[in-house]
Design an enzyme around this catalytic site. Structure first.
Site: not given
Length: 330
Positions: A216, A242
């Site tokens: 994260d 992502e």
């Protein structure tokens, strides 16, 4: 709700009633109100016949008034009606049932005036008519202010729903909403529009090695790179997982390629862990660049940029690839 007496038999006076203050002839008004019932309402009790078109004036205690859900305006807001104040004016004027939910906040005494008598009082008293207009004007202003607050709050939450909570970038909902407009604008004005697809390399491996919380942080670091490197007119989107996207309005493919190369370089120098000094090259980015072609829609534009992105991955990752046709046309 129980009648305890009439207005004429009580100790209350015309001056206690806001709607009737400054009346030209208080004696005449008092005579008209003499037989109007005064009722006692216990704390928490709902005014049982609130559906009738009649005027309620609080003589003591207090009432709570909440808009009925049938109006589409109920939002939990409750108005407090204090001694001397009234409720039910609108139901009398438009001869409709009172859609407000009225209950006693404490033990209260109310003066009940039927709709027919309210109209007679309006005919008899210019002061009542003026007071009523002032009251309705105030309530209209308050309602308008409440609507404006709701609109601002609604827009705030709409904007909030368009933002990715982790990265602070725009999300897919924003993209689905705005990309068609941006493309239509570019086609209509004959201006260029470029799109960069970005994918963080080996991100699953990074997550497995450092953990999802670290992943994260890496996503936030990548988003920070995008936000810090773009112009105010450009837009960065978290496309999913992502994968990210940059939209460059009024930008041709040559400039878009330069922007993508700058982003790729800055990704390599970004820091994920400020304390451990582990830089982002652990998850370098691959980028694919596409430019809007005549007649092309958003789905096709994304597909071209996505294909360029996958060529970047096939060629070894951590690099920029642009669509061949766009590069040849420039």
């Amino acid at each position: 709700m129980k009648q305890i007496c009439t207005f004429g038999a009580s100790n209350y006076r015309i001056g206690d009633l806001q709607l009737l203050r400054d009346s030209d002839d208080e004696a005449a008004i008092a005579k008209l109100l003499a037989d109007c019932p005064i009722v006692r309402v216990a704390s928490g009790e709902v005014v049982a016949d609130a559906s009738r078109a009649r005027l309620y004036i609080v003589l003591s205690g207090a009432l709570a008034v909440a808009a009925d859900t049938r109006t589409g305006m109920a939002d939990g807001t409750v108005s407090k009606v204090l001694p001397g104040e009234s409720v039910g004016e609108q139901s009398v004027l438009d001869e409709e049932a009172n859609l407000s939910s009225i209950s006693a906040l404490e033990d209260s005494e109310l003066l009940l005036i039927e709709a027919e008598l309210v109209w007679q009082l309006i005919d008899e008293s210019n002061a009542l008519a003026r007071n009523l207009l002032r009251l309705l004007s105030f309530r209209i202003r308050a309602a308008n202010a409440q609507l404006r607050r709701r609109q601002k709050l609604g827009e705030f939450y709409r904007q909030l729903s368009m933002i990715d909570g982790l990265t602070g970038l725009y999300n897919r909902a924003w993209l689905n909403d705005l990309l068609p407009t941006m493309i239509a604008t570019a086609h209509g004005a004959g201006t260029p529009l470029a799109l960069i697809m970005i994918d963080l390399d080996h991100f699953k491996k990074f997550n497995d090695q450092h953990g999802h919380l670290a992943g994260d942080e890496a996503l936030r670091a990548a988003a920070h790179v995008l936000s810090g490197a773009l112009r105010p007119t450009d837009f960065a989107v978290r496309y999913g997982g992502e994968e990210m996207m940059v939209l460059l309005p009024d930008t041709n493919s040559k400039v878009a390629l330069l922007v993508a190369e700058r982003l790729c370089e800055r990704m390599q120098n970004a820091v994920v862990f400020g304390d451990m000094r582990l830089p982002l090259p652990h998850i370098t980015a691959s980028l694919g660049v596409a430019s809007l072609r005549p007649g092309q829609d958003g789905e096709a534009l994304i597909a071209v940029a996505d294909a360029a992105l996958y060529r970047a991955k096939d060629q070894g990752r951590n690099r920029v690839v642009t669509e061949p046709a766009a590069a040849a046309n420039e």
